[in-house]
Design a protein around this motif. Sequence first.
Motif, PDB file in Angstrom:
ATOM      1  N   ARG A 165       2.978   1.792  -3.445  1.00  9.24           N
ATOM      2  CA  ARG A 165       2.197   2.623  -4.615  1.00  9.24           C
ATOM      3  C   ARG A 165       1.198   3.636  -4.219  1.00  9.24           C
ATOM      4  O   ARG A 165       1.044   4.440  -5.138  1.00  9.24           O
ATOM      5  CB  ARG A 165      -0.096   1.303  -4.548  1.00  9.24           C
ATOM      6  CG  ARG A 165       0.834   0.123  -5.476  1.00  9.24           C
ATOM      7  CD  ARG A 165       0.295  -1.272  -5.458  1.00  9.24           C
ATOM      8  NE  ARG A 165       0.123  -2.041  -6.110  1.00  9.24           N
ATOM      9  CZ  ARG A 165      -0.632  -2.953  -5.575  1.00  9.24           C
ATOM     10  NH1 ARG A 165      -2.047  -3.417  -4.998  1.00  9.24           N
ATOM     11  NH2 ARG A 165      -1.028  -4.647  -6.598  1.00  9.24           N
ATOM     12  N   HIS A 166       1.085   4.070  -2.719  1.00  5.44           N
ATOM     13  CA  HIS A 166       0.855   5.611  -2.570  1.00  5.44           C
ATOM     14  C   HIS A 166       2.158   6.060  -3.072  1.00  5.44           C
ATOM     15  O   HIS A 166       2.358   7.580  -3.433  1.00  5.44           O
ATOM     16  CB  HIS A 166       0.662   5.631  -1.297  1.00  5.44           C
ATOM     17  CG  HIS A 166       0.184   6.971  -0.002  1.00  5.44           C
ATOM     18  ND1 HIS A 166      -0.870   7.771  -0.431  1.00  5.44           N
ATOM     19  CD2 HIS A 166       0.865   7.711   0.368  1.00  5.44           C
ATOM     20  CE1 HIS A 166      -0.702   8.494  -0.027  1.00  5.44           C
ATOM     21  NE2 HIS A 166       0.543   8.712   0.305  1.00  5.44           N
TER      22      HIS A 166
ATOM     23  N   TYR B 244       0.532  -0.822  -0.021  1.00  4.40           N
ATOM     24  CA  TYR B 244       0.022   0.158  -0.270  1.00  4.40           C
ATOM     25  C   TYR B 244       1.343   1.040   0.214  1.00  4.40           C
ATOM     26  O   TYR B 244       0.826   1.845  -0.757  1.00  4.40           O
ATOM     27  CB  TYR B 244      -0.744   0.355   1.242  1.00  4.40           C
ATOM     28  CG  TYR B 244      -1.714  -1.168   0.586  1.00  4.40           C
ATOM     29  CD1 TYR B 244      -3.358  -1.316   0.331  1.00  4.40           C
ATOM     30  CD2 TYR B 244      -1.746  -2.350   1.895  1.00  4.40           C
ATOM     31  CE1 TYR B 244      -3.881  -2.762   0.239  1.00  4.40           C
ATOM     32  CE2 TYR B 244      -2.417  -3.053   2.108  1.00  4.40           C
ATOM     33  CZ  TYR B 244      -3.507  -3.052   0.793  1.00  4.40           C
ATOM     34  OH  TYR B 244      -4.940  -5.044   0.634  1.00  4.40           O
TER      35      TYR B 244
ATOM     36  N   ALA C  10      -0.742  15.273   2.114  1.00  4.60           N
ATOM     37  CA  ALA C  10      -0.147  14.053   1.894  1.00  4.60           C
ATOM     38  C   ALA C  10      -0.326  13.167   3.538  1.00  4.60           C
ATOM     39  O   ALA C  10      -0.460  12.457   3.727  1.00  4.60           O
ATOM     40  CB  ALA C  10       1.023  13.422   1.496  1.00  4.60           C
TER      41      ALA C  10
ATOM     42  N   ILE D 159       5.254  10.044  -9.555  1.00  8.99           N
ATOM     43  CA  ILE D 159       4.946  10.162 -10.818  1.00  8.99           C
ATOM     44  C   ILE D 159       4.432  11.410 -10.781  1.00  8.99           C
ATOM     45  O   ILE D 159       4.678  12.359 -11.918  1.00  8.99           O
ATOM     46  CB  ILE D 159       3.634   9.007 -11.009  1.00  8.99           C
ATOM     47  CG1 ILE D 159       4.039   7.789 -11.849  1.00  8.99           C
ATOM     48  CG2 ILE D 159       3.156   9.641 -12.507  1.00  8.99           C
ATOM     49  CD1 ILE D 159       4.757   7.281 -12.730  1.00  8.99           C
TER      50      ILE D 159
ATOM     51  N   ASN E 146       7.101  -2.184  -6.486  1.00  8.29           N
ATOM     52  CA  ASN E 146       5.158  -2.262  -6.602  1.00  8.29           C
ATOM     53  C   ASN E 146       4.783  -3.690  -6.676  1.00  8.29           C
ATOM     54  O   ASN E 146       4.109  -3.421  -6.278  1.00  8.29           O
ATOM     55  CB  ASN E 146       4.512  -0.731  -7.908  1.00  8.29           C
ATOM     56  CG  ASN E 146       4.764  -1.980  -9.020  1.00  8.29           C
ATOM     57  OD1 ASN E 146       5.211  -3.624  -9.396  1.00  8.29           O
ATOM     58  ND2 ASN E 146       3.496  -2.165 -10.186  1.00  8.29           N
TER      59      ASN E 146
ATOM     60  N   ALA F 132       4.168   5.442  -4.971  1.00  4.19           N
ATOM     61  CA  ALA F 132       4.636   5.765  -6.837  1.00  4.19           C
ATOM     62  C   ALA F 132       3.367   6.836  -7.165  1.00  4.19           C
ATOM     63  O   ALA F 132       4.518   7.590  -8.026  1.00  4.19           O
ATOM     64  CB  ALA F 132       3.880   4.255  -7.120  1.00  4.19           C
ATOM     65  N   GLY F 133       2.063   7.059  -6.711  1.00  2.00           N
ATOM     66  CA  GLY F 133       1.967   8.119  -6.908  1.00  2.00           C
ATOM     67  C   GLY F 133       2.372   9.388  -7.017  1.00  2.00           C
ATOM     68  O   GLY F 133       1.763  10.084  -7.511  1.00  2.00           O
ATOM     69  N   MET F 134       2.467  10.094  -5.606  1.00  2.00           N
ATOM     70  CA  MET F 134       3.433  11.048  -6.031  1.00  2.00           C
ATOM     71  C   MET F 134       4.597  10.694  -6.235  1.00  2.00           C
ATOM     72  O   MET F 134       4.818  12.426  -6.263  1.00  2.00           O
ATOM     73  CB  MET F 134       3.729  10.934  -3.838  1.00  2.00           C
ATOM     74  CG  MET F 134       2.011  11.072  -3.717  1.00  2.00           C
ATOM     75  SD  MET F 134       2.536  11.484  -1.270  1.00  2.00           S
ATOM     76  CE  MET F 134       3.240  10.337  -0.528  1.00  2.00           C
TER      77      MET F 134
END
Lengths: 352, 352, 352
Positions: free
Chosen positions: C126-127, C123, C173, C133, C326, C129-131
């Motif tokens: 992935r959290h 989790y 965040a 990007i 990921n 990863a979004g930030m």
Amino acid sequence: MNKLFMILVFIGLPLSIIGSIFHWSAVIMFIIYCLTIIALAGFIGRATESLAIVLGPRVGGLLNATFGNAVELIISIFALKAGLIGIVLASLTGSVLGNLLLVGGLSFFVGGLKYKWQSFSIYDARHNAGMLIFAVIVAFVIPEVFTQTLNDRNTMIVSVGIAVILIVLYLAALLFKFVTHRGVYQTDNVQNESKHEEDPEWGKGKAIIILALATAAVAYVSEHLVSTFDIVGATFGWSELFIGIIIVAIVGNAAEHASAIIMAYKNKMDVAVEIAVGSTLQITMFVLPILVLLSLFFSTSMPLVFTWPELISMVTAVLLMITISNDGDSNWFEGLTLLAAYVIMGIGFYFI
Amino acid sequence: MNKLFMILVFIGLPLSIIGSIFHWSAVIMFIIYCLTIIALAGFIGRATESLAIVLGPRVGGLLNATFGNAVELIISIFALKAGLIGIVLASLTGSVLGNLLLVGGLSFFVGGLKYKWQSFSIYDARHNAGMLIFAVIVAFVIPEVFTQTLNDRNTMIVSVGIAVILIVLYLAALLFKFVTHRGVYQTDNVQNESKHEEDPEWGKGKAIIILALATAAVAYVSEHLVSTFDIVGATFGWSELFIGIIIVAIVGNAAEHASAIIMAYKNKMDVAVEIAVGSTLQITMFVLPILVLLSLFFSTSMPLVFTWPELISMVTAVLLMITISNDGDSNWFEGLTLLAAYVIMGIGFYFI
Amino acid sequence: MNKLFMILVFIGLPLSIIGSIFHWSAVIMFIIYCLTIIALAGFIGRATESLAIVLGPRVGGLLNATFGNAVELIISIFALKAGLIGIVLASLTGSVLGNLLLVGGLSFFVGGLKYKWQSFSIYDARHNAGMLIFAVIVAFVIPEVFTQTLNDRNTMIVSVGIAVILIVLYLAALLFKFVTHRGVYQTDNVQNESKHEEDPEWGKGKAIIILALATAAVAYVSEHLVSTFDIVGATFGWSELFIGIIIVAIVGNAAEHASAIIMAYKNKMDVAVEIAVGSTLQITMFVLPILVLLSLFFSTSMPLVFTWPELISMVTAVLLMITISNDGDSNWFEGLTLLAAYVIMGIGFYFI
């Protein structure tokens, strides 16, 4: 089908030799060479499949990729010796696009016509994804961007450094797969069990002999095929880049095409993906860096710098393949998407 | 809320007609048009929701995207006829950014304020991810890079070839979703069951009539809205690119905005995501290629070549959306991230 | 090891002060400073670990990243004041590459030598990863592409706007992690339980005092270290860009390196990943935008525009880290891949 391939080989091979001695028309020889290679690829596919049943899916897949890429390595060395750096880089680009999009796409598509869903090891897919990003998006993109302001000597030093790192990481990947983390993949065990029930078409010894002879014959014919490209290109209006990227990719990788699609059709997706992606990794992390290092001993040295269309094609192909394959299953639509991407790039390289 | 929308429509529509006849000030008409469209979008949202309850979440989502994009298709055809290629590409870029980042972001954010976690089909998310990468990162990036050295005629040939492939793959995607792989999505069945407990606001017949009338009215008002853009742009200091990308995206997609957010607020995230991403796919794989082909019949043909800021915005928006949505759940922070990306691009397009 | 560090600190710190007073050779001082910082980093690592046991893995990781980046923030402010914008952007790029590839790579590699597989929260991965990007691929790429045709004033306005959005999203965040979605991460609870069995080396009070003193000493020595760079660069033939990106990244992030690797070796991968990725996010979403805003008060303002090699390095590093992390587990080969990417970029920045 098998009988047709046997007839094609036993007619095509003598004709290839006779035709090259008597200097037949290049376009006729081009067609003879292509058909002969595709027929030989059928034998390679059957021999590899027999060996794969004996040796297990992963070693079988690796074997496959090695025998497919040996041909490309030999052709590239001859081209390098003749100073044709542009054609070497173009044909390696073509191999990457051909393996990822055409072999991968046909495997997913053909397999997907028979099976609603096909699954393969998600661990392998993710392991491969990391290496694809490393090889194409780090190791190929960095020299492209960084060497734009460098002179030829420093560009070559950077290329050699990156080539050495690629080879070291490729060897580390083999160590990881076959020594430190051997047998951690659950899927294999399940597959191996079901596979041992099948009988191989040929015994181990016979399969190895046929594999060796067919590969040697493919290499012989491929080399002659290459020499017809300039006349065929002029006849059909194909640019050198288009021939390198599209024609070499299709014919040069016919062996992989044949066996990957056979495997997909038999629902052995782990082998099919291993051929498509494993072969790509072998070209990018082993064949290409070896060629960069070998080029130091030739009159013209080859830097690790592609043209922008070549690089962008590979980068987008890698992103598409990773996005499609990282859930560990496939269907006909995913195959068609990869094939559509291949056609789009083909159109681009035709007109460029 | 519903009453307010009804009042707005029954005042706004007549004023739109009267104002355009008597040539009222463009800025006043701009405000009237915007409010009327937003109110009409409310009706479209309610009608679509009623139909979605009857027809299931996926067909409902597709329906939604179709009715939202019909408006854009009509406007774009008029603009194309007038030779305004730049504005067409800008407004399609704006639709992609608006659907992915603004509609997607608002859905995740508003839904996330009510629910701690919301989940949607991970299979759909991954299926859509492959198509987004294909459409934006392969089919849009390749012509951008490859046509830089081509003449106009070859650029147009490449564009037409890619447009045909996009349409073929879009039709194949419909075949996959509704024929060969229909009902493979577990989530739907679960959702459908719980949904059948709800009663639709309007019956099937009434919902279809309201949907048709409201869509026609939105199309009528949108067209007049577009004609006010040059004066409004001059008044507020907005460039044509900013109007195309930001204003058209917000007002032109108001229907999708409204229904996606309503669905998210009702915890029907499958429908909300289908609207945001499905609408993006319809624009990139169907509306845009149709426009490229149609432009061949007009005086100025439109190649599939965006400006670099447009292309990079779409590529980064796709990468962000895929990264955020491929785990199959959402929360308010993920929504805020998408909205922040939209604002950053808005700032960029304002100053460019 | 601990004794060696203590000796190094109690010899290195006085020598740092004496040497700077008596103007010893820059190369000798450079070596003294580096060793002292690395030894101090050992203390920081132990103090942070003690605190992490008391406070839990996430707060411990955040603490770590804060103390590591406080040093960089202080150095950057001095450099900004002197108008050295290029060095500030280079050293922040170096911190991003160093944290993602070097700290992340060493953690995965060293941990992987001891454990066959190590896992961390999927989790969080992935959290993050979004930030990543959002920050690197949206917020850094957009101004790069959009400001190429803008004048300096508009470039700065766009930079300030994006900087404000980055800070707002960073604060959001924290709100998400510590308030609205606190404790939603299953992995933590499991880890916390096992962790409470361990006894911290130092008590809370003692750990805080040592942390504060060691951080202050690192800041003092780092500042003097920076002043030796021009002479050391001239002596060894290192460019300013190479020093900023590689040397500052290694020495300036020594604290994070030490503690991340210690954590990885103790199989606390959640903390190690939090240090590597969390520190990257803090630099990109907080330290850098703060510096952009602060620069408005200095004579030379700093736009959010990197050089192309800097930007492409960060983008490819982010894509590689996300692809590798990921799946929520790591091994020595994944660590080696990250390290190989770091070496490739190091070679590039050395020759550029």
